[in-house]
Write an enzyme that holds these catalytic residues in place. Sequence first.
Site, PDB file in Angstrom:
ATOM      1  N   ASP A 152      26.651  22.262  61.167  1.00  0.00           N
ATOM      2  CA  ASP A 152      26.388  20.985  61.836  1.00  0.00           C
ATOM      3  C   ASP A 152      24.973  20.481  61.611  1.00  0.00           C
ATOM      4  OD1 ASP A 152      25.182  22.963  63.603  1.00  0.00           O
ATOM      5  OD2 ASP A 152      24.997  21.327  65.051  1.00  0.00           O
ATOM      6  N   ASP A 158      26.411  27.444  67.114  1.00  0.00           N
ATOM      7  CA  ASP A 158      25.954  26.396  68.037  1.00  0.00           C
ATOM      8  C   ASP A 158      26.071  25.016  67.411  1.00  0.00           C
ATOM      9  OD1 ASP A 158      24.800  28.071  70.296  1.00  0.00           O
ATOM     10  OD2 ASP A 158      23.717  28.900  68.588  1.00  0.00           O
ATOM     11  N   ASP A 195      29.000  28.394  61.216  1.00  0.00           N
ATOM     12  CA  ASP A 195      27.878  28.366  62.143  1.00  0.00           C
ATOM     13  C   ASP A 195      28.454  28.392  63.566  1.00  0.00           C
ATOM     14  OD1 ASP A 195      25.137  27.833  63.061  1.00  0.00           O
ATOM     15  OD2 ASP A 195      25.918  25.852  63.559  1.00  0.00           O
TER      16      ASP A 195
END
Length: 372
Positions: free
Chosen positions: A181, A24, A22
Amino acid sequence: MSCSCKSVSCNTKSKISAVILDLDGTLLDTESATREVVKDFLAKYGKELDTEREAKKRLGMTLQVSAAAIVKDYDLPLTPEQYIDQIMPIYREKWAKARALPGADRLIKHFYNHGVPFALASNSLTEYIDEKIAHQEGWKECFSVIVGSDQVKLGKPSPDIFIEAARRMGLDADQCLVIEDSLVGVRAAKAARMKVVAVPPQSEADCLSLADSTLHSLLEFQPEIWGLPPFDDLIGNALPVQPIYMSVLKEGCGIEVTDGGKSAIPYQVSGVYFGWAEVNLDKIFKVIAGIGWNNSQCTGSKHIKICVINGDSGEIPDQQMQLVLVGYIRGLNNTGTPSKDVEILEEDKFIASASLDLPIFFNYFSDTTSDQ
Protein backbone atom coordinates in the site's frame (compact mmCIF):
# COMPACT_ATOMS: atom_id res chain seq x y z
CA MET A 1 -6.93 9.44 -4.09
CA SER A 2 -5.42 9.27 -7.55
CA CYS A 3 -4.79 5.72 -8.54
CA SER A 4 -5.79 3.71 -11.54
CA CYS A 5 -5.86 0.04 -12.38
CA LYS A 6 -3.20 -0.67 -14.95
CA SER A 7 -3.92 -3.58 -17.22
CA VAL A 8 -1.40 -6.39 -16.97
CA SER A 9 -0.75 -8.84 -19.75
CA CYS A 10 0.06 -12.40 -18.71
CA ASN A 11 2.35 -12.69 -21.71
CA THR A 12 4.72 -9.99 -20.48
CA LYS A 13 5.94 -11.52 -17.26
CA SER A 14 7.35 -14.62 -15.61
CA LYS A 15 4.95 -17.07 -14.02
CA ILE A 16 4.01 -16.04 -10.50
CA SER A 17 4.29 -18.90 -8.02
CA ALA A 18 3.95 -17.07 -4.70
CA VAL A 19 2.62 -13.87 -3.19
CA ILE A 20 4.22 -11.62 -0.55
CA LEU A 21 1.83 -9.40 1.38
CA ASP A 22 2.42 -6.26 3.42
CA LEU A 23 0.39 -5.99 6.64
CA ASP A 24 -0.45 -2.47 7.85
CA GLY A 25 -2.67 -0.64 5.38
CA THR A 26 -2.70 -3.60 3.00
CA LEU A 27 -4.38 -6.36 5.00
CA LEU A 28 -5.12 -4.66 8.29
CA ASP A 29 -6.69 -1.26 8.94
CA THR A 30 -4.35 -0.27 11.77
CA GLU A 31 -4.53 3.32 10.51
CA SER A 32 -8.17 3.77 11.55
CA ALA A 33 -7.60 2.01 14.86
CA THR A 34 -4.58 4.17 15.77
CA ARG A 35 -5.42 7.41 13.93
CA GLU A 36 -5.51 9.62 17.02
CA VAL A 37 -2.55 8.10 18.89
CA VAL A 38 0.21 10.38 17.61
CA LYS A 39 -2.08 13.41 17.68
CA ASP A 40 -2.97 12.84 21.33
CA PHE A 41 0.64 12.04 22.22
CA LEU A 42 1.96 15.26 20.66
CA ALA A 43 -0.77 17.30 22.36
CA LYS A 44 0.70 16.32 25.73
CA TYR A 45 3.85 18.17 24.68
CA GLY A 46 1.97 21.16 23.31
CA LYS A 47 2.49 20.11 19.67
CA GLU A 48 -0.07 19.93 16.88
CA LEU A 49 -0.01 17.05 14.43
CA ASP A 50 0.52 17.96 10.77
CA THR A 51 -1.82 15.33 9.30
CA GLU A 52 -0.91 15.90 5.66
CA ARG A 53 2.81 15.72 6.36
CA GLU A 54 2.46 12.56 8.41
CA ALA A 55 0.48 10.82 5.67
CA LYS A 56 3.16 11.60 3.11
CA LYS A 57 6.28 11.04 5.19
CA ARG A 58 5.65 8.13 7.56
CA LEU A 59 3.62 5.53 5.67
CA GLY A 60 5.54 2.27 5.39
CA MET A 61 8.57 3.36 7.45
CA THR A 62 10.15 1.24 10.15
CA LEU A 63 9.32 2.16 13.73
CA GLN A 64 12.85 3.39 14.42
CA VAL A 65 12.99 5.65 11.36
CA SER A 66 9.51 7.04 12.02
CA ALA A 67 10.27 7.69 15.70
CA ALA A 68 13.49 9.54 14.91
CA ALA A 69 11.70 11.69 12.34
CA ILE A 70 8.81 12.59 14.67
CA VAL A 71 11.14 13.50 17.54
CA LYS A 72 13.13 15.75 15.20
CA ASP A 73 10.23 17.29 13.27
CA TYR A 74 8.24 18.18 16.40
CA ASP A 75 11.26 19.03 18.55
CA LEU A 76 10.19 16.67 21.31
CA PRO A 77 12.23 16.58 24.56
CA LEU A 78 12.75 12.84 24.07
CA THR A 79 15.15 10.47 22.44
CA PRO A 80 13.65 8.24 19.72
CA GLU A 81 13.98 5.33 22.14
CA GLN A 82 12.03 7.20 24.84
CA TYR A 83 9.36 8.11 22.31
CA ILE A 84 8.98 4.45 21.33
CA ASP A 85 8.84 3.32 24.97
CA GLN A 86 6.05 5.80 25.73
CA ILE A 87 3.89 5.45 22.64
CA MET A 88 4.06 1.72 21.90
CA PRO A 89 1.87 0.60 24.84
CA ILE A 90 -0.85 2.90 23.48
CA TYR A 91 -0.51 1.45 19.99
CA ARG A 92 -0.59 -2.11 21.26
CA GLU A 93 -3.84 -1.45 23.10
CA LYS A 94 -5.41 -0.16 19.88
CA TRP A 95 -4.31 -3.05 17.67
CA ALA A 96 -6.98 -5.29 19.15
CA LYS A 97 -9.57 -3.04 17.49
CA ALA A 98 -7.98 -3.08 14.03
CA ARG A 99 -10.20 -4.70 11.40
CA ALA A 100 -9.27 -6.62 8.28
CA LEU A 101 -9.47 -4.43 5.18
CA PRO A 102 -11.99 -5.25 2.43
CA GLY A 103 -10.86 -8.38 0.61
CA ALA A 104 -8.05 -9.30 3.03
CA ASP A 105 -9.68 -12.37 4.61
CA ARG A 106 -10.87 -13.46 1.19
CA LEU A 107 -7.36 -13.21 -0.26
CA ILE A 108 -5.67 -15.07 2.59
CA LYS A 109 -8.18 -17.92 2.59
CA HIS A 110 -8.09 -18.17 -1.20
CA PHE A 111 -4.32 -18.55 -1.36
CA TYR A 112 -4.31 -20.99 1.53
CA ASN A 113 -7.11 -23.16 0.17
CA HIS A 114 -5.49 -23.33 -3.29
CA GLY A 115 -2.01 -24.14 -2.00
CA VAL A 116 -0.43 -20.90 -3.18
CA PRO A 117 2.65 -20.11 -1.04
CA PHE A 118 2.31 -16.68 0.48
CA ALA A 119 4.33 -14.70 2.97
CA LEU A 120 3.78 -11.73 5.25
CA ALA A 121 6.58 -9.16 5.02
CA SER A 122 6.24 -6.06 7.19
CA ASN A 123 8.41 -3.23 8.44
CA SER A 124 6.99 -3.93 11.91
CA LEU A 125 9.01 -5.92 14.40
CA THR A 126 8.15 -9.62 14.40
CA GLU A 127 6.65 -9.50 17.90
CA TYR A 128 4.34 -6.67 16.79
CA ILE A 129 3.32 -8.54 13.65
CA ASP A 130 2.42 -11.57 15.75
CA GLU A 131 0.42 -9.40 18.14
CA LYS A 132 -1.52 -7.67 15.34
CA ILE A 133 -2.49 -10.82 13.46
CA ALA A 134 -3.34 -12.69 16.67
CA HIS A 135 -6.59 -10.72 16.68
CA GLN A 136 -7.48 -11.97 13.17
CA GLU A 137 -8.86 -15.50 13.30
CA GLY A 138 -6.84 -18.02 11.31
CA TRP A 139 -4.30 -15.61 9.83
CA LYS A 140 -1.17 -16.77 11.64
CA GLU A 141 -1.71 -20.41 10.65
CA CYS A 142 -2.14 -19.57 6.98
CA PHE A 143 1.10 -17.74 6.15
CA SER A 144 3.95 -19.85 4.80
CA VAL A 145 6.48 -17.33 6.05
CA ILE A 146 6.43 -14.21 8.26
CA VAL A 147 9.32 -11.72 8.07
CA GLY A 148 9.68 -8.59 10.19
CA SER A 149 12.17 -5.75 9.89
CA ASP A 150 14.14 -7.12 12.86
CA GLN A 151 14.93 -10.28 10.88
CA VAL A 152 16.87 -8.52 8.13
CA LYS A 153 19.69 -5.98 7.95
CA LEU A 154 17.55 -3.16 6.58
CA GLY A 155 13.80 -2.59 6.41
CA LYS A 156 11.87 -1.20 3.46
CA PRO A 157 12.64 0.60 1.14
CA SER A 158 15.59 -1.80 1.14
CA PRO A 159 14.61 -5.04 -0.67
CA ASP A 160 15.95 -7.21 2.16
CA ILE A 161 12.55 -8.19 3.62
CA PHE A 162 11.14 -9.35 0.28
CA ILE A 163 14.34 -11.16 -0.72
CA GLU A 164 14.35 -12.99 2.61
CA ALA A 165 10.67 -13.95 2.26
CA ALA A 166 11.34 -15.41 -1.21
CA ARG A 167 14.42 -17.25 0.07
CA ARG A 168 12.44 -18.88 2.87
CA MET A 169 9.80 -20.02 0.38
CA GLY A 170 12.56 -21.44 -1.86
CA LEU A 171 11.69 -19.19 -4.80
CA ASP A 172 13.42 -16.70 -7.05
CA ALA A 173 12.41 -13.04 -7.02
CA ASP A 174 10.80 -13.17 -10.46
CA GLN A 175 8.40 -15.86 -9.23
CA CYS A 176 6.98 -13.58 -6.51
CA LEU A 177 4.21 -10.99 -6.62
CA VAL A 178 4.16 -8.34 -3.88
CA ILE A 179 0.98 -6.58 -2.72
CA GLU A 180 1.67 -3.25 -0.98
CA ASP A 181 0.00 0.00 0.00
CA SER A 182 2.95 2.37 0.43
CA LEU A 183 5.52 3.95 -1.85
CA VAL A 184 8.21 2.72 0.56
CA GLY A 185 6.99 -0.85 0.07
CA VAL A 186 6.60 -0.56 -3.69
CA ARG A 187 10.17 0.73 -3.99
CA ALA A 188 11.40 -2.19 -1.89
CA ALA A 189 9.57 -4.70 -4.08
CA LYS A 190 10.92 -3.20 -7.30
CA ALA A 191 14.43 -3.14 -5.81
CA ALA A 192 13.98 -6.86 -5.14
CA ARG A 193 13.08 -7.25 -8.85
CA MET A 194 9.60 -8.50 -8.05
CA LYS A 195 6.26 -7.65 -9.62
CA VAL A 196 4.11 -5.45 -7.39
CA VAL A 197 0.43 -4.60 -7.08
CA ALA A 198 -0.25 -1.41 -5.13
CA VAL A 199 -3.42 -0.55 -3.21
CA PRO A 200 -2.37 2.96 -2.16
CA PRO A 201 -4.12 5.75 -0.28
CA GLN A 202 -4.32 9.19 -1.86
CA SER A 203 -1.06 10.30 -0.23
CA GLU A 204 0.83 7.51 -2.03
CA ALA A 205 -0.26 8.37 -5.57
CA ASP A 206 3.37 8.12 -6.71
CA CYS A 207 2.90 4.34 -6.55
CA LEU A 208 1.19 4.72 -9.94
CA SER A 209 4.43 5.24 -11.79
CA LEU A 210 6.29 2.36 -10.11
CA ALA A 211 3.83 -0.46 -9.48
CA ASP A 212 2.97 -2.99 -12.18
CA SER A 213 -0.71 -2.63 -11.26
CA THR A 214 -2.64 -0.31 -8.95
CA LEU A 215 -6.04 -1.04 -7.43
CA HIS A 216 -8.53 0.87 -5.31
CA SER A 217 -9.24 -2.17 -3.13
CA LEU A 218 -8.13 -5.78 -2.66
CA LEU A 219 -11.63 -6.69 -3.82
CA GLU A 220 -10.53 -5.64 -7.33
CA PHE A 221 -7.58 -8.08 -7.34
CA GLN A 222 -7.81 -10.73 -10.07
CA PRO A 223 -5.45 -13.65 -9.34
CA GLU A 224 -5.87 -15.15 -12.83
CA ILE A 225 -4.15 -12.14 -14.38
CA TRP A 226 -1.00 -13.32 -12.62
CA GLY A 227 -1.45 -17.00 -13.46
CA LEU A 228 -2.88 -17.79 -10.02
CA PRO A 229 -6.15 -19.67 -9.31
CA PRO A 230 -9.20 -17.42 -9.86
CA PHE A 231 -11.69 -16.64 -7.12
CA ASP A 232 -14.79 -18.84 -7.11
CA ASP A 233 -16.74 -17.28 -4.24
CA LEU A 234 -19.30 -15.08 -5.98
CA ILE A 235 -22.92 -15.67 -5.01
CA GLY A 236 -24.62 -14.98 -8.31
CA ASN A 237 -22.99 -11.72 -9.36
CA ALA A 238 -22.20 -10.44 -5.87
CA LEU A 239 -19.61 -11.05 -3.20
CA PRO A 240 -20.36 -11.33 0.53
CA VAL A 241 -18.09 -9.01 2.52
CA GLN A 242 -17.38 -8.45 6.18
CA PRO A 243 -19.98 -5.93 7.32
CA ILE A 244 -19.09 -2.27 6.91
CA TYR A 245 -20.91 -0.02 9.37
CA MET A 246 -21.76 3.62 8.75
CA SER A 247 -23.83 6.25 10.47
CA VAL A 248 -25.22 8.47 7.71
CA LEU A 249 -26.87 11.86 7.96
CA LYS A 250 -28.69 12.79 4.75
CA GLU A 251 -29.61 16.45 4.31
CA GLY A 252 -30.59 17.58 0.83
CA CYS A 253 -27.75 16.79 -1.56
CA GLY A 254 -25.24 16.26 1.24
CA ILE A 255 -24.37 13.03 3.01
CA GLU A 256 -22.28 13.09 6.17
CA VAL A 257 -20.71 9.75 7.06
CA THR A 258 -19.39 9.02 10.54
CA ASP A 259 -18.07 6.04 12.46
CA GLY A 260 -20.76 3.40 12.62
CA GLY A 261 -19.72 2.27 16.08
CA LYS A 262 -17.46 -0.63 15.11
CA SER A 263 -14.85 0.88 12.81
CA ALA A 264 -14.09 4.00 10.86
CA ILE A 265 -14.35 3.75 7.10
CA PRO A 266 -10.96 2.92 5.57
CA TYR A 267 -9.88 4.49 2.30
CA GLN A 268 -10.00 1.08 0.57
CA VAL A 269 -13.79 1.03 0.74
CA SER A 270 -14.77 2.13 -2.77
CA GLY A 271 -16.97 0.85 -5.55
CA VAL A 272 -20.56 -0.39 -5.54
CA TYR A 273 -21.80 -2.06 -2.35
CA PHE A 274 -25.23 -3.02 -1.05
CA GLY A 275 -26.84 -3.72 2.28
CA TRP A 276 -29.39 -2.43 4.73
CA ALA A 277 -30.36 0.94 6.16
CA GLU A 278 -32.20 1.32 9.43
CA VAL A 279 -34.16 4.54 9.93
CA ASN A 280 -35.78 5.63 13.19
CA LEU A 281 -35.27 2.15 14.66
CA ASP A 282 -38.38 0.86 12.88
CA LYS A 283 -37.86 1.13 9.12
CA ILE A 284 -35.49 -1.11 7.18
CA PHE A 285 -34.56 -0.43 3.58
CA LYS A 286 -32.58 -2.37 1.02
CA VAL A 287 -29.95 0.04 -0.23
CA ILE A 288 -27.16 0.25 -2.78
CA ALA A 289 -24.18 2.56 -2.23
CA GLY A 290 -21.75 3.97 -4.75
CA ILE A 291 -18.58 5.02 -2.90
CA GLY A 292 -15.95 7.21 -4.54
CA TRP A 293 -13.60 10.04 -3.71
CA ASN A 294 -13.82 13.79 -4.01
CA ASN A 295 -10.69 14.45 -6.03
CA SER A 296 -11.09 18.22 -5.80
CA GLN A 297 -10.06 18.10 -2.14
CA CYS A 298 -6.52 17.35 -1.07
CA THR A 299 -7.92 15.42 1.87
CA GLY A 300 -9.48 12.89 -0.47
CA SER A 301 -12.84 12.90 1.29
CA LYS A 302 -15.32 10.19 0.44
CA HIS A 303 -18.38 10.79 -1.70
CA ILE A 304 -21.24 8.35 -1.23
CA LYS A 305 -24.43 7.99 -3.23
CA ILE A 306 -27.10 5.87 -1.54
CA CYS A 307 -30.28 4.65 -3.23
CA VAL A 308 -33.23 2.71 -1.89
CA ILE A 309 -33.89 -0.43 -3.95
CA ASN A 310 -37.01 -1.90 -2.34
CA GLY A 311 -40.43 -0.37 -2.74
CA ASP A 312 -40.14 2.81 -4.75
CA SER A 313 -36.53 2.90 -5.83
CA GLY A 314 -34.91 6.25 -5.24
CA GLU A 315 -32.71 8.42 -3.09
CA ILE A 316 -32.54 7.72 0.63
CA PRO A 317 -34.81 10.00 2.71
CA ASP A 318 -33.39 13.07 4.47
CA GLN A 319 -32.61 11.88 7.98
CA GLN A 320 -30.16 9.98 10.17
CA MET A 321 -29.74 6.27 9.47
CA GLN A 322 -27.53 3.34 10.30
CA LEU A 323 -26.06 1.43 7.37
CA VAL A 324 -24.55 -2.03 7.26
CA LEU A 325 -23.08 -2.94 3.88
CA VAL A 326 -22.87 -6.71 3.42
CA GLY A 327 -22.20 -7.25 -0.28
CA TYR A 328 -19.98 -5.97 -3.10
CA ILE A 329 -20.78 -5.85 -6.80
CA ARG A 330 -17.89 -4.13 -8.56
CA GLY A 331 -15.04 -1.72 -8.21
CA LEU A 332 -14.53 1.68 -9.72
CA ASN A 333 -13.78 2.36 -13.36
CA ASN A 334 -10.54 0.50 -14.06
CA THR A 335 -9.42 2.94 -16.71
CA GLY A 336 -9.59 6.11 -14.68
CA THR A 337 -9.26 7.64 -11.24
CA PRO A 338 -11.91 7.35 -8.55
CA SER A 339 -14.55 9.95 -9.28
CA LYS A 340 -16.80 11.97 -7.03
CA ASP A 341 -19.92 10.51 -8.56
CA VAL A 342 -19.99 6.72 -8.78
CA GLU A 343 -22.67 5.82 -11.27
CA ILE A 344 -25.11 3.20 -10.02
CA LEU A 345 -26.47 1.21 -12.94
CA GLU A 346 -29.86 -0.44 -13.20
CA GLU A 347 -28.03 -3.75 -13.45
CA ASP A 348 -26.33 -2.99 -10.12
CA LYS A 349 -29.73 -2.39 -8.49
CA PHE A 350 -31.10 -5.65 -9.87
CA ILE A 351 -28.10 -7.62 -8.57
CA ALA A 352 -28.30 -5.97 -5.16
CA SER A 353 -32.04 -6.50 -4.73
CA ALA A 354 -31.88 -10.16 -5.76
CA SER A 355 -28.84 -10.80 -3.56
CA LEU A 356 -30.42 -9.32 -0.46
CA ASP A 357 -33.22 -11.88 -0.73
CA LEU A 358 -30.67 -14.68 -0.33
CA PRO A 359 -30.09 -16.12 3.16
CA ILE A 360 -26.34 -15.42 3.20
CA PHE A 361 -26.88 -11.68 2.80
CA PHE A 362 -30.06 -11.45 4.85
CA ASN A 363 -28.49 -13.39 7.72
CA TYR A 364 -25.55 -11.00 7.70
CA PHE A 365 -28.02 -8.24 8.44
CA SER A 366 -29.89 -10.20 11.11
CA ASP A 367 -26.73 -11.28 12.91
CA THR A 368 -24.85 -7.98 12.79
CA THR A 369 -27.68 -5.66 13.78
CA SER A 370 -28.42 -7.80 16.81
CA ASP A 371 -24.77 -7.37 17.92
CA GLN A 372 -24.79 -3.57 17.83
